[in-house]
Design a protein around this motif. Structure first.
Motif, PDB file in Angstrom:
ATOM      1  N   THR A 130       5.391 -25.828  44.355  1.00  0.00           N
ATOM      2  CA  THR A 130       5.742 -26.804  43.324  1.00  0.00           C
ATOM      3  C   THR A 130       6.778 -26.286  42.333  1.00  0.00           C
ATOM      4  OG1 THR A 130       3.958 -26.004  41.922  1.00  0.00           O
ATOM      5  CG2 THR A 130       3.457 -27.857  43.370  1.00  0.00           C
ATOM      6  N   GLY A 131       6.897 -24.959  42.201  1.00  0.00           N
ATOM      7  CA  GLY A 131       7.808 -24.413  41.206  1.00  0.00           C
ATOM      8  C   GLY A 131       7.308 -24.588  39.774  1.00  0.00           C
ATOM      9  N   GLU A 132       6.009 -24.896  39.617  1.00  0.00           N
ATOM     10  CA  GLU A 132       5.425 -24.963  38.273  1.00  0.00           C
ATOM     11  C   GLU A 132       5.318 -23.547  37.717  1.00  0.00           C
ATOM     12  OE1 GLU A 132       4.438 -27.584  36.515  1.00  0.00           O
ATOM     13  OE2 GLU A 132       4.730 -29.126  38.037  1.00  0.00           O
ATOM     14  N   THR A 133       5.363 -23.411  36.391  1.00  0.00           N
ATOM     15  CA  THR A 133       5.131 -22.092  35.805  1.00  0.00           C
ATOM     16  C   THR A 133       3.686 -22.011  35.299  1.00  0.00           C
ATOM     17  OG1 THR A 133       5.757 -22.747  33.568  1.00  0.00           O
ATOM     18  CG2 THR A 133       7.528 -21.963  35.002  1.00  0.00           C
ATOM     19  N   PRO A 134       3.051 -20.854  35.420  1.00  0.00           N
ATOM     20  CA  PRO A 134       1.666 -20.742  34.951  1.00  0.00           C
ATOM     21  C   PRO A 134       1.524 -21.002  33.443  1.00  0.00           C
ATOM     22  CG  PRO A 134       2.491 -18.617  35.780  1.00  0.00           C
ATOM     23  CD  PRO A 134       3.510 -19.634  36.099  1.00  0.00           C
ATOM     24  N   TYR A 135       2.475 -20.498  32.658  1.00  0.00           N
ATOM     25  CA  TYR A 135       2.356 -20.700  31.198  1.00  0.00           C
ATOM     26  C   TYR A 135       2.657 -22.152  30.825  1.00  0.00           C
ATOM     27  CZ  TYR A 135       6.916 -18.896  32.514  1.00  0.00           C
ATOM     28  OH  TYR A 135       8.070 -18.646  33.205  1.00  0.00           O
ATOM     29  N   GLY A 136       3.523 -22.811  31.596  1.00  0.00           N
ATOM     30  CA  GLY A 136       3.790 -24.235  31.354  1.00  0.00           C
ATOM     31  C   GLY A 136       2.527 -25.054  31.556  1.00  0.00           C
ATOM     32  N   LEU A 137       1.797 -24.710  32.618  1.00  0.00           N
ATOM     33  CA  LEU A 137       0.535 -25.379  32.922  1.00  0.00           C
ATOM     34  C   LEU A 137      -0.472 -25.164  31.794  1.00  0.00           C
ATOM     35  CD1 LEU A 137       0.386 -26.728  35.710  1.00  0.00           C
ATOM     36  CD2 LEU A 137      -0.952 -24.805  36.500  1.00  0.00           C
ATOM     37  N   LEU A 138      -0.540 -23.914  31.326  1.00  0.00           N
ATOM     38  CA  LEU A 138      -1.471 -23.566  30.249  1.00  0.00           C
ATOM     39  C   LEU A 138      -1.157 -24.368  28.985  1.00  0.00           C
ATOM     40  CD1 LEU A 138      -3.790 -21.617  29.344  1.00  0.00           C
ATOM     41  CD2 LEU A 138      -2.015 -20.037  28.602  1.00  0.00           C
ATOM     42  N   GLU A 139       0.142 -24.468  28.651  1.00  0.00           N
ATOM     43  CA  GLU A 139       0.523 -25.210  27.444  1.00  0.00           C
ATOM     44  C   GLU A 139       0.168 -26.690  27.562  1.00  0.00           C
ATOM     45  OE1 GLU A 139       1.534 -23.847  24.448  1.00  0.00           O
ATOM     46  OE2 GLU A 139       0.902 -22.129  25.646  1.00  0.00           O
ATOM     47  N   ARG A 140       0.387 -27.251  28.748  1.00  0.00           N
ATOM     48  CA  ARG A 140       0.039 -28.659  28.951  1.00  0.00           C
ATOM     49  C   ARG A 140      -1.457 -28.877  28.792  1.00  0.00           C
ATOM     50  NH1 ARG A 140       3.404 -32.230  32.018  1.00  0.00           N
ATOM     51  NH2 ARG A 140       1.527 -33.112  32.917  1.00  0.00           N
ATOM     52  N   PHE A 141      -2.215 -27.960  29.370  1.00  0.00           N
ATOM     53  CA  PHE A 141      -3.676 -28.058  29.281  1.00  0.00           C
ATOM     54  C   PHE A 141      -4.104 -28.009  27.808  1.00  0.00           C
ATOM     55  CE2 PHE A 141      -7.910 -25.721  30.053  1.00  0.00           C
ATOM     56  CZ  PHE A 141      -8.596 -26.912  30.276  1.00  0.00           C
ATOM     57  N   LYS A 142      -3.514 -27.077  27.052  1.00  0.00           N
ATOM     58  CA  LYS A 142      -3.874 -26.918  25.642  1.00  0.00           C
ATOM     59  C   LYS A 142      -3.504 -28.142  24.811  1.00  0.00           C
ATOM     60  CE  LYS A 142      -2.330 -23.083  23.821  1.00  0.00           C
ATOM     61  NZ  LYS A 142      -1.392 -21.940  23.767  1.00  0.00           N
ATOM     62  N   SER A 143      -2.416 -28.822  25.225  1.00  0.00           N
ATOM     63  CA  SER A 143      -1.982 -29.947  24.402  1.00  0.00           C
ATOM     64  C   SER A 143      -2.584 -31.278  24.879  1.00  0.00           C
ATOM     65  CB  SER A 143      -0.450 -30.034  24.395  1.00  0.00           C
ATOM     66  OG  SER A 143       0.007 -30.253  25.703  1.00  0.00           O
TER      67      SER A 143
END
Ligand code: FAD
Ligand code: SF4
Lengths: 435, 97
Positions: free
Chosen positions: A250-263
Motif C-alpha cells: 500500500t505504501g502507507e507509512t507506519p507513523y501516518g497510520l498512528l497519527e490517523r488512529f490518534k486523531s
C-alpha cells in the motif's frame, strides 16, 4: 574468553529468556544469560497485557512486588470506520477478584523486575553483550556462543535461543529462515502520560481497575492490522500494527497510520492533553502454526517469538514466550538429571512437552486464520467495518423511514459490496478457521 | 479524513539513544539505481532512517533506529542491506517499551 563452561547459555532477557533462565537456575543448573540491552527490558516493546497464570507458574507470589499497572475489568472491541466505531464491551465486577487474571504492564519496568528474580535464583546475567554467532563443532553441534566482548567465546552444553522475533543468530546458523514480510506485523506505539484521575475518569475506572481497547477497521486502510489502547496507571499505551507485506503493497507509512488512529474522533478525546514520552516500534510474529520453525537441534532449542510462538488472534505472545521458555528449561533439566547429552534426539523432549501444553494446542487451533485474514484483508478491515457502521447508523437514526425499509437497505449494502456468495464464503471460512 | 501531518523527528526526540559513533549497524550496498525493496524502505521505516539523496540513491542514517528489524525482513534477502544489532549497550534504550 570466559574459561568456565556452563550447563546452559540463554540468549536474550525478554519474557522467554527470563522464564528459561529462572527455571534453569531454580533447578540448580549453572546458567549464563546474555542480553544486548543496557538492562533486561531496555530493548523490549509490548502493549502490554500480562497473563497471570503463566507468570504464577514461575513466580507464584509475583503480585507482592512486580510492577503491575492495572488489573483488567473491561475489554472493548471496536470496529471502526473513519468517523465512528461499533463496539462490543465486556465488563464484569467478577474481575475485581483477589488474584486478578490479567494486568497491564510496562515492559521495560516489568522485565527489570523479572530479571531481579532471575539473579536471585542464582543465574549469571550479563547485559550490554550482543551475541554475534553460535559456535558449532565439526559435526554442526552448537557448543557455545561468540559475543562482541573482547575474546568473547563461551561454551555450554546447550544454548537456549530466546532472541526474539528477529532471531538473527538462528538465521545466521541456518537453523531457521529469516521471517518473511507476510509473516510479521510492524507495530508502532506511543506512551501518553496523563494524571491518574484523568485516566480513571475518561476510561470509567476506579482505583487500580483497568481497561483495554482492541480496534480494527478502516484505521488500517485495508491492510491486515489492529490498533490498541491500553490504560496504565498514569499513562495510556496506544499503537497500531499491520503486516509488513501489506505496508509494502500500500505504501502507507507506519507513523501516518498512528497519527490517523490518534486523531480518530473516538480516540482523540481519550488522549487529549497528554504528554508523549516515548515512540517505539517492534515486529510481531503473525505467521501462526504453519510458520513455526524447527524448535530444537544438536545442542540448541528455540523459544518465544524467535520460534514464532505468537497467537495473533488473541494477542498473546508473552505468555507463550514464558511458557515455552519454562518448558524448554524443564526438558533440559530432565535430560541433565539423567546425565544424558544435549543431542537433538534428547531435546525432542522439549517439543513433545510443548505439544502437550496450551501453547501448541492454541497455535494449532488457529492454523488457518493468518492466511484467511491476509487473503481477504480488504473485506475484513475495510468493507465490513464500513458496512456495519452504516447498518448501525440505519438502526439508530430516527428519520421517518420505515424500519423494514432500513433493514432492507443495510442488507442490500452488504450484498452489493460483497455478493451473497462472498458473504457466505467469508462467514464459512471464518467459522472453519475458528473451530 | 485527511492525513494529519507527521514529523517523525519529533517522535524520536522523546527516545533515549546511545549512539555508537562511526559503527553503523546497518549498511546499504552501494548502488546507482535503488531496487524496489530499498525504495519501499523510504516509507516503511518507522524511524525514517532511509532517505533518498540528490543523486537518487537510498541512504541510511541509523542514529534514530528503533531496531525493529523491518528493513532486514524487506531488504536483506535481496542483498540490498547488511543488518546486525548495535554493539551491546548501544542503540535505542526504551524506558517504557
Ligand atoms: C506492540 C506489541 C504489543 C504486544 N502486546 C502483547 C500483549 O498485550 N500481550 C502479550 O502476551 N503479548 C504481546 N505482544 C507480544 C510479546 O511482546 C512477545 O510475544 C514477547 O515479548 C516475546 O518474548 P521473547 O522473550 O520471545 O522476545 P523479546 O521479549 O523480544 O526478548 C528478546 C530479547 O533478546 C535480546 N536479544 C536478541 N538478540 C540478541 C543477541 N544476539 N544477543 C543478546 N541479546 C539478544 C533482546 O534484546 C531482547 O531482550 C506484543 C508485541 C508488540 C510488539
Ligand atoms: S531496523 Fe527498523 S527503525 Fe531501524 S532502520 Fe530498519 S526499519 Fe528503520
Amino acid at each position: 574468553m570466559i574459561e568456565e563452561k556452563f550447563d546452559a547459555i540463554v540468549v536474550g532477557a525478554g519474557m522467554a529468556g527470563n522464564a528459561a533462565t529462572l527455571t534453569l537456575a531454580q533447578r540448580g543448573l549453572k546458567v549464563l544469560q546474555l542480553e544486548r540491552g543496557e538492562y533486561s527490558g531496555s530493548k523490549n516493546v509490548q502493549g502490554a497485557i500480562l497473563y497471570a497464570d503463566m507468570l504464577e507458574k514461575l513466580v507464584p507470589d509475583f503480585r507482592e512486588d512486580a510492577p503491575l499497572e492495572r488489573h483488567l475489568v473491561e475489554q472493548r472491541f471496536w470496529m471502526m470506520d473513519d468517523n465512528s466505531h461499533v463496539g462490543l464491551h465486556y465488563r464484569s465486577e467478577e474481575f475485581n477478584e483477589e488474584k486478578p487474571n490479567r494486568y497491564t504492564i510496562i515492559r521495560a519496568q516489568f522485565d527489570k523486575w523479572f530479571s531481579s528474580k532471575v539473579k536471585e535464583a542464582g543465574a549469571t546475567v550479563l547485559c550490554e553483550t550482543t551475541v554475534t554467532e553460535l559456535i558449532q563443532d565439526a559435526y554442526g553441534r552448537v557448543i557455545g556462543v561468540r559475543t562482541d566482548r573482547a575474546g568473547g567465546q563461551i561454551h555450554a552444553d546447550v544454548v537456549v535461543l530466546a532472541e526474539g522475533v528477529n532471531g538473527l543468530l538462528g538465521t545466521r546458523a541456518e537453523l531457521r529462515p529469516r521471517p518473511k514480510p507476510e509473516n510479521v506485523a510492524l507495530a508502532v506505539k506511543e506512551m501518553h502520560f496523563l494524571p491518574r484521575e484523568t485516566i480513571e475518569a475518561r476510561f470509567n475506572l476506579k482505583g487500580d481497575e483497568g481497561v483495554v481497547i482492541e480496534a480494527a477497521g478502516t484505521i488500517s486502510r485495508g491492510m491486515t492490522g489492529m490498533g490498541f489502547i491500553y490504560a496504565n496507571k498514569e499513562c495510556v499505551s496506544l499503537g497500531i500494527g499491520c503486516l509488513v507485506s501489506d505496508f509494502q503493497k500500500t505504501g502507507e507509512t507506519p507513523y501516518g497510520l498512528l497519527e490517523r488512529f490518534k486523531s480518530h474522533p473516538s480516540v482523540a478525546p481519550l488522549i487529549e492533553g497528554s504528554e508523549v514520552k516515548e515512540y517505539a516500534a517492534h515486529l510481531i510474529p503473525e505467521g501462526g502454526f504453519k510458520a513455526i520453525p524447527q524448535l530444537y537441534g544438536e545442542g540448541w532449542v528455540v523459544v518465544g517469538d524467535a520460534a514464532q510462538l505468537n497467537n495473533a488472534i488473541h494477542r498473546e505472545g508473552s505468555n507463550l514466550a514464558m511458557t515455552s521458555g519454562r518448558i524448554a528449561a524443564e526438558a533440559i533439566f530432565q535430560i541433565k538429571s539423567r546425565r544424558e547429552p544435549m543431542t537433538a534426539k534428547n531435546l525432542a523432549l522439549y517439543k513433545a512437552m510443548l505439544d502437550e501444553s496450551f501453547v501448541m494446542k492454541d497455535m494449532k487451533k488457529y492454523k488457518d486464520m493468518p492466511a484467511l485474514m491476509h487473503i481477504n484483508s480488504q473485506n475484513f478491515f475495510l468493507t465490513y467495518p464500513q458496512l456495519v457502521s452504516k447498518a448501525m447508523q440505519n438502526f439508530v437514526r430516527v428519520d421517518g423511514t420505515p424500519k423494514v425499509e432500513k433493514e432492507k437497505r443495510s442488507l442490500r449494502a452488504f450484498v452489493e459490496a460483497r455478493s451473497w456468495l462472498g458473504l457466505f464464503g467469508d462467514a464459512f471460512r471464518i467459522a472453519r478457521a475458528w473451530r | 479524513m485527511s492525513d494529519p501531518s507527521v514529523r517523525v523527528e519529533d517522535k524520536l526526540f522523546y527516545n533515549r539513544y546511545l549512539v555508537d559513533a562511526g559503527r553503523a549497524h546497518i549498511k546499504v550496498r552501494p548502488h546507482t539505481v535503488p531496487t524496489a525493496p530499498l525504495l519501499s524502505m523510504l516509507k516503511l521505516c518507522p524511524a525514517r532512517c532511509y532517505e533518498m539523496n540528490e543523486a537518487g540513491q537510498v541512504e541510511v542514517t541509523v542514529d534514530g533506529c528503533v531496531e525493529c528489524g523491518t528493513c532486514r525482513v524487506v531488504a536483506e534477502p535481496s542483498g540490498d542491506i547488511e543488518w546486525t544489532y548495535p554493539r551491546g549497550g548501544y542503540g535505542v534504550l526504551f524506558k517504557f517499551g
